[in-house]
Design a protein around this motif. Sequence first.
Motif, PDB file in Angstrom:
ATOM      1  N   VAL A 131      -0.935  11.214  -4.624  1.00 54.17           N
ATOM      2  CA  VAL A 131      -0.196   9.975  -4.861  1.00 54.17           C
ATOM      3  C   VAL A 131      -0.326   9.609  -6.336  1.00 54.17           C
ATOM      4  O   VAL A 131      -1.420   9.613  -6.892  1.00 54.17           O
ATOM      5  N   LYS A 132       0.802   9.305  -6.961  1.00 54.70           N
ATOM      6  CA  LYS A 132       0.805   8.907  -8.369  1.00 54.70           C
ATOM      7  C   LYS A 132       0.901   7.392  -8.528  1.00 54.70           C
ATOM      8  O   LYS A 132       0.268   6.810  -9.397  1.00 54.70           O
ATOM      9  N   THR A 133       1.712   6.743  -7.689  1.00 51.50           N
ATOM     10  CA  THR A 133       1.888   5.294  -7.766  1.00 51.50           C
ATOM     11  C   THR A 133       1.573   4.671  -6.406  1.00 51.50           C
ATOM     12  O   THR A 133       2.023   5.162  -5.377  1.00 51.50           O
ATOM     13  N   ILE A 134       0.805   3.597  -6.442  1.00 50.98           N
ATOM     14  CA  ILE A 134       0.366   2.947  -5.214  1.00 50.98           C
ATOM     15  C   ILE A 134       0.486   1.433  -5.376  1.00 50.98           C
ATOM     16  O   ILE A 134       0.272   0.911  -6.472  1.00 50.98           O
ATOM     17  N   ALA A 135       0.842   0.748  -4.297  1.00 53.48           N
ATOM     18  CA  ALA A 135       0.925  -0.715  -4.303  1.00 53.48           C
ATOM     19  C   ALA A 135      -0.114  -1.278  -3.346  1.00 53.48           C
ATOM     20  O   ALA A 135      -0.304  -0.755  -2.242  1.00 53.48           O
ATOM     21  N   ILE A 136      -0.779  -2.347  -3.777  1.00 50.42           N
ATOM     22  CA  ILE A 136      -1.812  -2.976  -2.966  1.00 50.42           C
ATOM     23  C   ILE A 136      -1.557  -4.477  -2.922  1.00 50.42           C
ATOM     24  O   ILE A 136      -1.503  -5.123  -3.971  1.00 50.42           O
ATOM     25  N   PRO A 137      -1.427  -5.048  -1.725  1.00 46.22           N
ATOM     26  CA  PRO A 137      -1.315  -6.511  -1.654  1.00 46.22           C
ATOM     27  C   PRO A 137      -2.702  -7.133  -1.765  1.00 46.22           C
ATOM     28  O   PRO A 137      -3.659  -6.609  -1.217  1.00 46.22           O
ATOM     29  N   ILE A 138      -2.791  -8.209  -2.518  1.00 44.75           N
ATOM     30  CA  ILE A 138      -4.036  -8.973  -2.543  1.00 44.75           C
ATOM     31  C   ILE A 138      -3.958  -9.886  -1.332  1.00 44.75           C
ATOM     32  O   ILE A 138      -3.189 -10.831  -1.286  1.00 44.75           O
ATOM     33  N   ILE A 139      -4.719  -9.554  -0.308  1.00 48.80           N
ATOM     34  CA  ILE A 139      -4.640 -10.217   0.988  1.00 48.80           C
ATOM     35  C   ILE A 139      -5.046 -11.682   0.847  1.00 48.80           C
ATOM     36  O   ILE A 139      -6.050 -11.998   0.218  1.00 48.80           O
ATOM     37  N   LYS A 140      -4.257 -12.546   1.446  1.00 47.35           N
ATOM     38  CA  LYS A 140      -4.536 -13.984   1.382  1.00 47.35           C
ATOM     39  C   LYS A 140      -5.800 -14.357   2.145  1.00 47.35           C
ATOM     40  O   LYS A 140      -6.466 -15.300   1.827  1.00 47.35           O
ATOM     41  N   LYS A 141      -6.115 -13.582   3.170  1.00 49.85           N
ATOM     42  CA  LYS A 141      -7.340 -13.841   3.920  1.00 49.85           C
ATOM     43  C   LYS A 141      -8.518 -13.464   3.026  1.00 49.85           C
ATOM     44  O   LYS A 141      -8.567 -12.370   2.490  1.00 49.85           O
ATOM     45  N   HIS A 142      -9.451 -14.375   2.839  1.00 49.07           N
ATOM     46  CA  HIS A 142     -10.545 -14.137   1.898  1.00 49.07           C
ATOM     47  C   HIS A 142     -11.646 -13.272   2.500  1.00 49.07           C
ATOM     48  O   HIS A 142     -11.847 -13.239   3.697  1.00 49.07           O
ATOM     49  N   PHE A 143     -12.361 -12.590   1.616  1.00 52.56           N
ATOM     50  CA  PHE A 143     -13.482 -11.755   2.016  1.00 52.56           C
ATOM     51  C   PHE A 143     -14.783 -12.447   1.631  1.00 52.56           C
ATOM     52  O   PHE A 143     -14.831 -13.224   0.696  1.00 52.56           O
ATOM     53  N   ARG A 144     -15.844 -12.126   2.336  1.00 50.49           N
ATOM     54  CA  ARG A 144     -17.142 -12.735   2.062  1.00 50.49           C
ATOM     55  C   ARG A 144     -17.839 -12.062   0.896  1.00 50.49           C
ATOM     56  O   ARG A 144     -17.729 -10.858   0.701  1.00 50.49           O
ATOM     57  N   LYS A 145     -18.570 -12.875   0.147  1.00 45.97           N
ATOM     58  CA  LYS A 145     -19.448 -12.313  -0.879  1.00 45.97           C
ATOM     59  C   LYS A 145     -20.671 -11.761  -0.172  1.00 45.97           C
ATOM     60  O   LYS A 145     -21.100 -12.278   0.853  1.00 45.97           O
ATOM     61  N   LYS A 146     -21.232 -10.714  -0.711  1.00 49.85           N
ATOM     62  CA  LYS A 146     -22.404 -10.094  -0.094  1.00 49.85           C
ATOM     63  C   LYS A 146     -23.657 -10.619  -0.786  1.00 49.85           C
ATOM     64  O   LYS A 146     -23.979 -10.232  -1.889  1.00 49.85           O
TER      65      LYS A 146
END
Length: 193
Positions: A131-146
């Motif tokens: 794969v040369k080009t990839i798209a990633i959505p920044i998910i609105k659902k938040h992730f926890r800090k570790k």
Amino acid sequence: MPKIILGSGSISRFTGDAVVVPSDTDLTYKKSNRILQYLAYGSDTDYSYKKISKEEREKRKECEVHLLKELSGIGHIELGHAVITKSYGLPVTNLIFLPYEDHDSPDEILDSVTLHQATRAAFTLATLYNVKTIAIPIIKKHFRKKDMINDFITRIFNKEALKILSEDEIMNIMIGVSREYNNTSLEEITLYR
């Protein structure tokens, strides 16, 4: 390092090589599968079959059936991992599914550590499939800090006090991980807010 681009508009219009799809750990769960919804309805905002011709509806249904068959073969994916499939009629070649919550335990969501792992897994799959080009959505659902001690204390006493990653921190993780993919096939990463 792959070139980082901030994208706008609908990620469903991205025409590169692959799109990262936020998903549930149960890949066959239709309600959480945005790609299956897109194939069925045509866009992120238009959920009306009336605006789609009969031929287009049948074509999308066939694509949805093929994708669901492939996802059913995979079945389940753990948090922190990713899987790649064909795109079945979408304007990209591949779909990379990255789960953000556990189907059986909705309280179990990605944290900063598993987000790093999942992003690495997605980028590794992308390079394996050239794969040369990839798209990633920044998910609105938040992730926890570790934060091990704080996380342990807040789980016991106060779930609301869990620290949450901001959108900028999520983007920084993805940009940081992308630096590890110099001299690979990965040339361009588009982050959609």
